[in-house]
Design an enzyme around this catalytic site. Structure first.
Site, mmCIF file in Angstrom:
data_model
loop_
_atom_site.group_PDB
_atom_site.id
_atom_site.type_symbol
_atom_site.label_atom_id
_atom_site.label_comp_id
_atom_site.label_asym_id
_atom_site.label_seq_id
_atom_site.Cartn_x
_atom_site.Cartn_y
_atom_site.Cartn_z
ATOM 1 N N ASP A 1 3.780 2.314 -4.373
ATOM 2 C CA ASP A 1 2.853 3.103 -5.181
ATOM 3 C C ASP A 1 2.633 2.321 -6.477
ATOM 4 O OD1 ASP A 1 1.555 4.781 -6.923
ATOM 5 O OD2 ASP A 1 2.861 6.503 -6.580
ATOM 6 N N THR B 1 -16.693 1.663 2.621
ATOM 7 C CA THR B 1 -15.258 1.793 2.912
ATOM 8 C C THR B 1 -14.917 3.284 2.983
ATOM 9 O OG1 THR B 1 -14.555 1.948 0.610
ATOM 10 C CG2 THR B 1 -14.772 -0.274 1.505
ATOM 11 N N TYR C 1 -13.070 7.123 -13.756
ATOM 12 C CA TYR C 1 -13.185 5.912 -12.932
ATOM 13 C C TYR C 1 -13.827 4.778 -13.732
ATOM 14 C CZ TYR C 1 -14.175 2.997 -8.846
ATOM 15 O OH TYR C 1 -14.230 1.945 -7.936
ATOM 16 N N ASP D 1 0.851 -1.188 0.000
ATOM 17 C CA ASP D 1 0.000 0.000 0.000
ATOM 18 C C ASP D 1 0.885 1.235 0.000
ATOM 19 O OD1 ASP D 1 -3.262 0.195 0.847
ATOM 20 O OD2 ASP D 1 -2.103 2.056 1.007
HETATM 21 P P1 NAD Z 1 -10.226 2.243 0.187
HETATM 22 O O1 NAD Z 1 -10.004 3.667 -0.126
HETATM 23 O O2 NAD Z 1 -10.789 1.844 1.501
HETATM 24 O O3 NAD Z 1 -8.881 1.410 -0.056
HETATM 25 C C1 NAD Z 1 -8.064 1.643 -1.158
HETATM 26 C C2 NAD Z 1 -6.622 1.375 -0.749
HETATM 27 O O4 NAD Z 1 -5.803 1.568 -1.924
HETATM 28 C C3 NAD Z 1 -6.095 2.332 0.332
HETATM 29 O O5 NAD Z 1 -5.455 1.607 1.364
HETATM 30 C C4 NAD Z 1 -5.103 3.220 -0.426
HETATM 31 O O6 NAD Z 1 -4.024 3.689 0.380
HETATM 32 C C5 NAD Z 1 -4.641 2.264 -1.518
HETATM 33 N N1 NAD Z 1 -4.071 2.978 -2.651
HETATM 34 C C6 NAD Z 1 -4.602 4.014 -3.346
HETATM 35 N N2 NAD Z 1 -3.763 4.430 -4.293
HETATM 36 C C7 NAD Z 1 -2.669 3.645 -4.212
HETATM 37 C C8 NAD Z 1 -1.445 3.585 -4.927
HETATM 38 N N3 NAD Z 1 -1.152 4.455 -5.914
HETATM 39 N N4 NAD Z 1 -0.551 2.630 -4.605
HETATM 40 C C9 NAD Z 1 -0.814 1.755 -3.593
HETATM 41 N N5 NAD Z 1 -1.950 1.778 -2.864
HETATM 42 C C10 NAD Z 1 -2.864 2.701 -3.174
HETATM 43 O O7 NAD Z 1 -11.173 1.731 -1.005
HETATM 44 P P2 NAD Z 1 -11.982 0.378 -1.234
HETATM 45 O O8 NAD Z 1 -13.401 0.761 -1.337
HETATM 46 O O9 NAD Z 1 -11.561 -0.697 -0.311
HETATM 47 O O10 NAD Z 1 -11.491 0.042 -2.709
HETATM 48 C C11 NAD Z 1 -10.755 -1.127 -3.046
HETATM 49 C C12 NAD Z 1 -10.934 -1.389 -4.534
HETATM 50 O O11 NAD Z 1 -12.311 -1.686 -4.781
HETATM 51 C C13 NAD Z 1 -10.606 -0.176 -5.416
HETATM 52 O O12 NAD Z 1 -9.985 -0.622 -6.593
HETATM 53 C C14 NAD Z 1 -11.972 0.394 -5.728
HETATM 54 O O13 NAD Z 1 -11.971 1.130 -6.928
HETATM 55 C C15 NAD Z 1 -12.789 -0.874 -5.816
HETATM 56 N N6 NAD Z 1 -14.221 -0.674 -5.669
HETATM 57 C C16 NAD Z 1 -14.735 -0.166 -4.522
HETATM 58 C C17 NAD Z 1 -16.101 0.016 -4.421
HETATM 59 C C18 NAD Z 1 -16.745 0.574 -3.181
HETATM 60 O O14 NAD Z 1 -17.959 0.858 -3.221
HETATM 61 N N7 NAD Z 1 -16.018 0.749 -2.083
HETATM 62 C C19 NAD Z 1 -16.949 -0.333 -5.475
HETATM 63 C C20 NAD Z 1 -16.387 -0.841 -6.632
HETATM 64 C C21 NAD Z 1 -15.020 -1.018 -6.717
#
Ligand code: NAD
Length: 247
Positions: A58, A185, A151, A37
């Site tokens: 990253d 989240t 997105y 992360d």
């Molecule tokens: P979140 O924000 O809780 O977690 C995302 C994590 O990714 C964080 O820990 C952040 O530090 C890390 N991150 C971001 N950019 C980064 C980078 N450049 N390098 C390394 N780490 C990085 O979000 P989430 O809801 O748990 O999302 C997880 C995945 O699920 C994402 O790909 C998101 O697009 C996808 N998603 C989420 C939802 C939702 O409703 N929460 C719906 C569809 C898809």
């Protein structure tokens, strides 16, 4: 014996949300886990809590990815799988999305997923067999409405990347994606509930099940696609979305 006993898995974005729930479940199921992360402190806190390795990374930076994947594989003694959960949200439409926001969203969500696959595949091939699960989104299949152009494009790209990688890396590595609906989240905190803490009815009414999801419900689907229970599945985009898209 857990369903992932002896497996060595990288979870990107494992410091929060869906990635964190997945890392925790994978540890409960017997896997070694490396949390990659960009957030050092949060990754370390999660890793300490569940008994995983924390590696700063990253995913949009090729040098950072190749160093972090190599470090994770070394720490775990090899690599059998990846969950690509790192991601960022952008919520603007065509007219009001600056070029740099579009580029950054693609760089993290799509290019980042590609870079991790590219760096991890040789390690998994060396292990002889493994899995990659990419977190796309239901909006990558069917957008919920106008806006979020970067997105949506990035997540549709993850679905395509998954199919291409599934063909190229078969039969050694199975590559699948999950397409979550709205999940509670940090990413969705501003929308998923109203000011009084109740579920946002504008979101809930889109879903056949009448509610948003929880990270653990995604982790369960990701576990299925990582375990041998899905041994005849590759290249799919699995909606886990309370019945919004009906794919
Ligand atoms: P979140 O924000 O809780 O977690 C995302 C994590 O990714 C964080 O820990 C952040 O530090 C890390 N991150 C971001 N950019 C980064 C980078 N450049 N390098 C390394 N780490 C990085 O979000 P989430 O809801 O748990 O999302 C997880 C995945 O699920 C994402 O790909 C998101 O697009 C996808 N998603 C989420 C939802 C939702 O409703 N929460 C719906 C569809 C898809």
């Amino acid at each position: 014996m857990g369903r992932l006993a002896g497996r060595r898995i990288i979870v990107t974005g494992g410091a929060s949300g869906i990635g964190r729930a997945t890392a925790r479940l994978f540890r409960q199921e017997g896997a070694s886990v490396a949390v990659l992360d960009r957030s050092d402190n949060a990754a370390k806190a999660v890793a300490d809590e569940i008994g995983a390795f924390a590696v700063t990374c990253d995913v949009s930076d090729p040098a950072s990815v190749s160093a972090a994947v190599a470090k994770a594989a070394e720490a775990m003694g090899g690599l059998d799988g990846v969950v690509n959960a790192a991601g960022i949200l952008s919520e603007t439409g065509i007219a009001d999305t600056p070029h740099d926001v579009f580029a950054r969203t693609l760089a993290v969500n799509l290019t980042g997923t590609f870079l991790v696959i590219q760096a991890a595949a040789p390690f998994i091939q060396a292990a002889g067999k493994g899995t990659i699960v990419n977190i796309a989104s239901g909006v990558g299949l069917i957008p919920t409405g106008p806006g979020s152009v970067a997105y949506v494009a990035s997540k549709a790209g993850v679905v395509g990347l998954t199919r291409s990688a599934a063909m190229e890396l078969a039969p050694t590595i199975r590559v699948n994606s999950v397409c979550p609906g709205a999940v509670e989240t940090a990413m969705t905190a501003a929308h998923i509930r109203t000011a009084d803490g109740a579920p946002n009815p504008a979101i809930a009414q889109r879903y056949a099940l009448g509610r948003h999801g929880q990270p653990e419900e995604l982790a369960a689907a990701i576990l299925f696609l990582t375990s041998d229970e899905s041994s005849f599945m590759t290249g799919i985009a699995l909606p886990v979305d309370g019945g919004r898209t009906f794919h």
